[in-house]
Design a protein around this motif. Structure first.
Motif, PDB file in Angstrom:
ATOM      1  N   MET A  22       0.243  -1.311  -0.003  1.00  0.00           N
ATOM      2  CA  MET A  22       0.007   0.204  -0.090  1.00  0.00           C
ATOM      3  C   MET A  22       0.935   1.037  -0.033  1.00  0.00           C
ATOM      4  O   MET A  22       0.276   2.119  -0.374  1.00  0.00           O
ATOM      5  N   VAL A  23       2.058   1.130   0.471  1.00  0.00           N
ATOM      6  CA  VAL A  23       3.083   1.905   0.460  1.00  0.00           C
ATOM      7  C   VAL A  23       3.786   2.548  -1.025  1.00  0.00           C
ATOM      8  O   VAL A  23       4.025   4.034  -1.349  1.00  0.00           O
ATOM      9  N   PHE A  24       4.421   1.097  -1.271  1.00  0.00           N
ATOM     10  CA  PHE A  24       5.404   1.195  -1.936  1.00  0.00           C
ATOM     11  C   PHE A  24       4.543   1.579  -3.783  1.00  0.00           C
ATOM     12  O   PHE A  24       5.140   1.909  -5.093  1.00  0.00           O
ATOM     13  N   THR A  25       2.801   1.317  -4.221  1.00  0.00           N
ATOM     14  CA  THR A  25       2.552   1.481  -4.673  1.00  0.00           C
ATOM     15  C   THR A  25       1.860   2.764  -4.856  1.00  0.00           C
ATOM     16  O   THR A  25       1.328   3.197  -5.900  1.00  0.00           O
ATOM     17  N   LYS A  26       2.426   4.204  -4.297  1.00  0.00           N
ATOM     18  CA  LYS A  26       2.473   5.332  -4.001  1.00  0.00           C
ATOM     19  C   LYS A  26       3.705   6.095  -4.139  1.00  0.00           C
ATOM     20  O   LYS A  26       4.950   5.253  -4.778  1.00  0.00           O
ATOM     21  N   PRO A  27       3.881   7.267  -4.854  1.00  0.00           N
ATOM     22  CA  PRO A  27       4.921   7.768  -4.753  1.00  0.00           C
ATOM     23  C   PRO A  27       5.428   8.048  -3.851  1.00  0.00           C
ATOM     24  O   PRO A  27       6.381   8.892  -3.267  1.00  0.00           O
ATOM     25  N   CYS A  28       6.067   6.511  -2.455  1.00  0.00           N
ATOM     26  CA  CYS A  28       6.610   6.919  -1.840  1.00  0.00           C
ATOM     27  C   CYS A  28       7.859   5.291  -1.954  1.00  0.00           C
ATOM     28  O   CYS A  28       7.640   4.693  -1.575  1.00  0.00           O
ATOM     29  N   PRO A  29       9.113   5.930  -2.367  1.00  0.00           N
ATOM     30  CA  PRO A  29       9.815   4.791  -2.718  1.00  0.00           C
ATOM     31  C   PRO A  29      10.411   4.434  -1.220  1.00  0.00           C
ATOM     32  O   PRO A  29      10.893   4.616  -0.161  1.00  0.00           O
ATOM     33  N   PRO A  30      11.143   3.246  -1.249  1.00  0.00           N
ATOM     34  CA  PRO A  30      11.406   2.478   0.179  1.00  0.00           C
ATOM     35  C   PRO A  30      12.328   3.107   0.991  1.00  0.00           C
ATOM     36  O   PRO A  30      12.413   2.955   2.064  1.00  0.00           O
ATOM     37  N   SER A  31      13.462   4.110   0.168  1.00  0.00           N
ATOM     38  CA  SER A  31      14.196   5.290   0.882  1.00  0.00           C
ATOM     39  C   SER A  31      13.928   5.740   1.687  1.00  0.00           C
ATOM     40  O   SER A  31      14.322   6.006   2.913  1.00  0.00           O
ATOM     41  N   VAL A  32      12.286   6.553   1.533  1.00  0.00           N
ATOM     42  CA  VAL A  32      11.820   6.713   2.599  1.00  0.00           C
ATOM     43  C   VAL A  32      10.924   6.776   3.016  1.00  0.00           C
ATOM     44  O   VAL A  32      11.546   6.906   4.431  1.00  0.00           O
ATOM     45  N   TRP A  33      10.612   5.333   3.261  1.00  0.00           N
ATOM     46  CA  TRP A  33       9.906   4.846   4.157  1.00  0.00           C
ATOM     47  C   TRP A  33      10.944   4.381   5.591  1.00  0.00           C
ATOM     48  O   TRP A  33      10.573   4.573   6.180  1.00  0.00           O
ATOM     49  N   LEU A  34      12.195   3.650   4.570  1.00  0.00           N
ATOM     50  CA  LEU A  34      12.995   2.789   5.997  1.00  0.00           C
ATOM     51  C   LEU A  34      13.413   4.168   6.524  1.00  0.00           C
ATOM     52  O   LEU A  34      13.688   4.012   8.074  1.00  0.00           O
ATOM     53  N   GLY A  35      13.958   5.246   5.797  1.00  0.00           N
ATOM     54  CA  GLY A  35      14.228   6.245   6.191  1.00  0.00           C
ATOM     55  C   GLY A  35      13.486   6.736   7.852  1.00  0.00           C
ATOM     56  O   GLY A  35      14.080   7.143   8.910  1.00  0.00           O
ATOM     57  N   SER A  36      12.077   6.381   7.208  1.00  0.00           N
ATOM     58  CA  SER A  36      11.300   7.284   8.603  1.00  0.00           C
ATOM     59  C   SER A  36      10.920   6.904   9.878  1.00  0.00           C
ATOM     60  O   SER A  36      10.872   6.845  10.753  1.00  0.00           O
ATOM     61  N   ALA A  37      10.951   4.898   8.726  1.00  0.00           N
ATOM     62  CA  ALA A  37      11.030   3.856  10.549  1.00  0.00           C
ATOM     63  C   ALA A  37      12.198   4.305  11.124  1.00  0.00           C
ATOM     64  O   ALA A  37      12.057   3.833  12.262  1.00  0.00           O
ATOM     65  N   PHE A  38      13.141   4.787  10.496  1.00  0.00           N
ATOM     66  CA  PHE A  38      15.079   4.681  11.648  1.00  0.00           C
ATOM     67  C   PHE A  38      14.623   5.885  12.381  1.00  0.00           C
ATOM     68  O   PHE A  38      14.753   5.421  13.382  1.00  0.00           O
ATOM     69  N   LEU A  39      13.920   7.101  11.405  1.00  0.00           N
ATOM     70  CA  LEU A  39      13.981   8.209  12.540  1.00  0.00           C
ATOM     71  C   LEU A  39      12.394   8.278  13.796  1.00  0.00           C
ATOM     72  O   LEU A  39      13.293   8.510  14.863  1.00  0.00           O
ATOM     73  N   SER A  40      11.628   7.403  12.958  1.00  0.00           N
ATOM     74  CA  SER A  40      10.944   7.564  14.486  1.00  0.00           C
ATOM     75  C   SER A  40      11.449   6.785  15.326  1.00  0.00           C
ATOM     76  O   SER A  40      10.943   6.438  16.674  1.00  0.00           O
ATOM     77  N   ALA A  41      12.147   5.263  15.345  1.00  0.00           N
ATOM     78  CA  ALA A  41      12.433   4.510  15.931  1.00  0.00           C
ATOM     79  C   ALA A  41      13.392   5.632  17.026  1.00  0.00           C
ATOM     80  O   ALA A  41      13.830   5.741  18.270  1.00  0.00           O
ATOM     81  N   VAL A  42      14.507   6.303  16.432  1.00  0.00           N
ATOM     82  CA  VAL A  42      15.387   7.656  17.045  1.00  0.00           C
ATOM     83  C   VAL A  42      14.984   8.364  18.043  1.00  0.00           C
ATOM     84  O   VAL A  42      14.973   8.036  19.122  1.00  0.00           O
ATOM     85  N   PHE A  43      13.308   8.950  17.213  1.00  0.00           N
ATOM     86  CA  PHE A  43      13.224   9.544  17.925  1.00  0.00           C
ATOM     87  C   PHE A  43      11.908   9.054  19.864  1.00  0.00           C
ATOM     88  O   PHE A  43      12.360   9.528  20.403  1.00  0.00           O
ATOM     89  N   ILE A  44      11.737   7.526  18.939  1.00  0.00           N
ATOM     90  CA  ILE A  44      11.225   7.253  20.674  1.00  0.00           C
ATOM     91  C   ILE A  44      12.014   6.832  21.382  1.00  0.00           C
ATOM     92  O   ILE A  44      11.992   7.076  22.512  1.00  0.00           O
ATOM     93  N   SER A  45      13.439   6.117  21.248  1.00  0.00           N
ATOM     94  CA  SER A  45      14.774   6.130  22.144  1.00  0.00           C
ATOM     95  C   SER A  45      15.047   7.398  22.877  1.00  0.00           C
ATOM     96  O   SER A  45      15.613   7.547  23.972  1.00  0.00           O
ATOM     97  N   LEU A  46      15.071   8.967  21.725  1.00  0.00           N
ATOM     98  CA  LEU A  46      15.391   9.637  22.432  1.00  0.00           C
ATOM     99  C   LEU A  46      14.459  10.661  23.558  1.00  0.00           C
ATOM    100  O   LEU A  46      14.701  10.665  24.392  1.00  0.00           O
ATOM    101  N   PHE A  47      13.380  10.169  22.863  1.00  0.00           N
ATOM    102  CA  PHE A  47      12.436  10.616  24.248  1.00  0.00           C
ATOM    103  C   PHE A  47      12.518   9.712  26.110  1.00  0.00           C
ATOM    104  O   PHE A  47      12.528  10.128  26.819  1.00  0.00           O
ATOM    105  N   LEU A  48      12.381   8.086  24.885  1.00  0.00           N
ATOM    106  CA  LEU A  48      12.828   7.349  26.593  1.00  0.00           C
ATOM    107  C   LEU A  48      13.648   7.731  27.601  1.00  0.00           C
ATOM    108  O   LEU A  48      13.950   7.688  28.185  1.00  0.00           O
ATOM    109  N   ASN A  49      15.263   7.983  26.907  1.00  0.00           N
ATOM    110  CA  ASN A  49      16.480   8.622  27.377  1.00  0.00           C
ATOM    111  C   ASN A  49      16.066   9.659  27.530  1.00  0.00           C
ATOM    112  O   ASN A  49      16.861   9.905  29.188  1.00  0.00           O
ATOM    113  N   SER A  50      15.155  10.992  27.476  1.00  0.00           N
ATOM    114  CA  SER A  50      15.092  12.004  28.240  1.00  0.00           C
ATOM    115  C   SER A  50      14.231  11.842  29.199  1.00  0.00           C
ATOM    116  O   SER A  50      14.160  12.284  30.500  1.00  0.00           O
ATOM    117  N   ALA A  51      12.793  10.738  28.994  1.00  0.00           N
ATOM    118  CA  ALA A  51      12.185  10.891  30.668  1.00  0.00           C
ATOM    119  C   ALA A  51      13.724  10.408  31.500  1.00  0.00           C
ATOM    120  O   ALA A  51      13.147  10.028  33.082  1.00  0.00           O
TER     121      ALA A  51
END
Lengths: 267, 302
Positions: free
Chosen positions: A87-116
């Motif tokens: 459903m993602v890759f049949t739209k103009p959203c390439p795997p590079s963006v999806w993977l990068g977003s997944a990585f960034l989101s996980a990093v944000f969560i880690s940053l949030f929990l570390n800060s907490a």
């Protein structure tokens, strides 16, 4: 691009928010903090309070690294296994963006929990009348950087392997283990065992030690900060070095995972 | 809009890595504005062909072009493309509203709250907007998929077995929405087993067998009228004329076919016997008849 990144990161946040794994982690953290603070509550000793604080801080940081690995693993494997990426890759959203977003989101969560965790520790320090040490920030930053490397590595393994195999792989094949094996082999050689196979084995351990990513490349140099909760000015450079190492490792894992993701059939 | 030329897809599957040939020289053309239906038995290669058009699978050989470009994962080409998969493999942890917003945002443009709410209202999903997709029926999930076509100006819509498992009421609503999207100028490529649905919606049909197209034409050319044969339905009180062929009985009603030169004899027979004639018309060949005839002609076991 920014719209795509934002959309994917928000979707990933929803995934984490509704994940029972995170909920279990939060409950465990609260439980652990509660149990570990009991001695300090009933103690007037400043030393005892400091030891409790250090124990809580280090346990939570340790658990956070496990969670970071789990987040990196599950955000990739659950999307791959549920086959919703079509459903993602049949739209103009390439795997590079999806993977990068997944990585960034996980990093944000880690940053949030570390800060907490850092915030919680500072609050406990104030409640127990302990000085707020700069080492807390150092350890938190170090832990956050290590978590980035773990996230990137687990994401790579999740694109290549079944999640169970990925966990087995990281538990068995890690740089620290091969370093220990190498030290053991070197010790045996020095003790007089000059067998060809032992030398070969020592080289093989060395090769795997170099090949596999390290969780904490400056762990030995920063060991003292973690145990004493004191940080010297000169020791801050290791944070910068670690960050550089983790960025390189993350870039390597990202491109390898991207290659694997593009080769997969998302049907 | 879509050109496939001698497309072959082979891959290895299973523990023993057995070779599977999913497409075996598929060639077809979908024109701009078509409502194109892919028909075939299970394993004929309909879904694989669609995956190739969407860039989800790369052909082993041959050429696929969609809007003049080679389809790839997440390519900018997909700006005008929407896809509704056969199985609702959606992001089940998102709610109806979140999923609609997410899928609409993946086109790279900001989507206003109004556009989301309008689309949900139109599809009757407004009251379920906080419901997670994991708890939605297949029909509701399909509507979430359709919502993105209403929010963006979809030029090319791919539907893989869109009405399988849906109740008749939703199927009817769904057909109306598809007609509207088609009227707006979208090209639709649909893959389905429901031949009656194709008769209602499509204007061009390709019949697939063994991974290749064995017939491709305008729908009207599959629905011919046999001018030498009449189909009749009448009430019978016992005997039926001997020239009545393909006789089927349903209660008091008898259905059958009669040659054109016996039509007046049949009318005389029913008048003399005092029987009511319910239907009498030139025999039409349905898509189903054509489908089986073509499959039989191609040597398939159907």
């Amino acid at each position: 691009m920014s719209v795509l990144l934002r959309a994917n990161i928000l979707a990933d946040f929803a995934f984490y928010r509704r994940s029972r794994l995170l909920l279990a982690f939060a409950v465990l953290c609260l439980l652990l903090t509660g149990l570990s603070s009991l001695p300090a509550i009933f103690s007037d000793s400043g030393v005892q309070s400091f030891r409790s604080l250090q124990g809580i801080f280090s346990e939570l940081n340790g658990m956070l690294l496990f969670l970071a690995g789990a987040i990196g693993l599950f955000v990739i494997s659950s999307h791959l296994r549920s086959r919703c990426l079509k459903m993602v890759f049949t739209k103009p959203c390439p795997p590079s963006v999806w993977l990068g977003s997944a990585f960034l989101s996980a990093v944000f969560i880690s940053l949030f929990l570390n800060s907490a965790i850092l915030g919680g520790t500072v609050i406990l320090s104030l409640i127990w009348h302990l000085p707020v040490r700069a080492a807390l920030v150092f350890v938190s930053a170090d832990n956050f950087i290590v978590s980035i490397g773990i996230i990137a590595y687990m994401m790579l393994l999740a694109t290549l392997l079944h999640p169970a195999l990925a966990v087995t792989f990281i538990l068995i094949f890690n740089a620290e283990m091969f370093y220990d094996f190498q030290v053991w082999a070197q010790g045996a050689i020095r003790a007089g065992n000059s067998s060809f196979y032992l030398r070969l084995l020592e080289r093989l351990f060395h090769f795997f030690y170099l090949l596999l990513p390290m969780v904490n490349p400056y762990g030995k140099e920063t060991e003292n900060v973690h145990s004493s909760m004191r940080v010297a000015h000169a020791e801050w450079k290791y944070i910068v070095y670690s960050f550089g190492y983790v960025l390189t490792l993350s870039a390597f894992c990202y491109f390898l995972a991207l290659f694997a993701l593009q080769k997969k059939r998302h049907i | 809009m879509i050109i496939a030329d001698d497309v072959r897809v082979e891959f290895r599957r299973g523990l023993l890595r057995g070779k599977v040939r999913a497409l075996n020289g598929l060639s077809l053309e979908v024109r701009d504005g078509d409502f194109f239906a892919l028909v075939g038995q299970n394993g004929a290669g309909k879904s694989t062909a669609m995956y190739c058009f969407l860039g989800l699978m790369k052909p082993t050989s041959g050429k696929v072009e969609v809007m003049g470009k080679v389809p790839e994962l997440g390519s900018p080409l997909n700006e005008g493309v929407a896809y509704l998969p056969e199985e609702p493999h959606y992001h089940l942890y998102l709610t109806v509203e979140e999923a609609t917003r997410y899928y609409a945002s993946l086109y790279g443009k900001r989507v206003s709250d109004k556009a989301i709410h309008d689309a949900l209202d139109r599809l009757g999903l407004a009251q379920f907007k906080t419901l997670p997709l994991s708890k939605c029926s297949k029909g509701m999930k399909q509507k979430v998929g359709i919502a993105q076509c209403l929010i963006h100006d979809t030029q090319l819509l791919f539907l893989d077995e869109p009405t399988r498992g849906l109740d008749p009421l939703i199927v009817r609503e769904f057909r109306e929405t598809l007609r509207e999207i088609h009227r707006r100028g979208a090209t639709i490529v649909m893959n389905t087993h429901v031949l009656s649905e194709i008769e209602m919606l499509a204007n061009r049909v390709a019949i697939l067998d063994g991974g290749k197209v064995i017939a491709q034409d305008e729908l009207r050319n599959f629905l011919t009228t046999d001018r030498e044969l009449y189909t009749v339905t009448f009430e019978a009180n016992g005997s039926v004329p001997e020239y009545l062929g393909s006789v089927e009985r349903s209660g008091e009603l008898v259905m059958g076919s009669i040659p054109k030169d016996r039509l007046y004899d049949f009318m005389e027979f029913t008048r003399a016997s005092g029987l009511d004639v319910h239907e009498c018309a030139l025999k039409k060949t349905s898509l189903e008849d054509s489908f089986f005839k073509i499959l039989k002609g191609s040597g398939s076991g159907a």
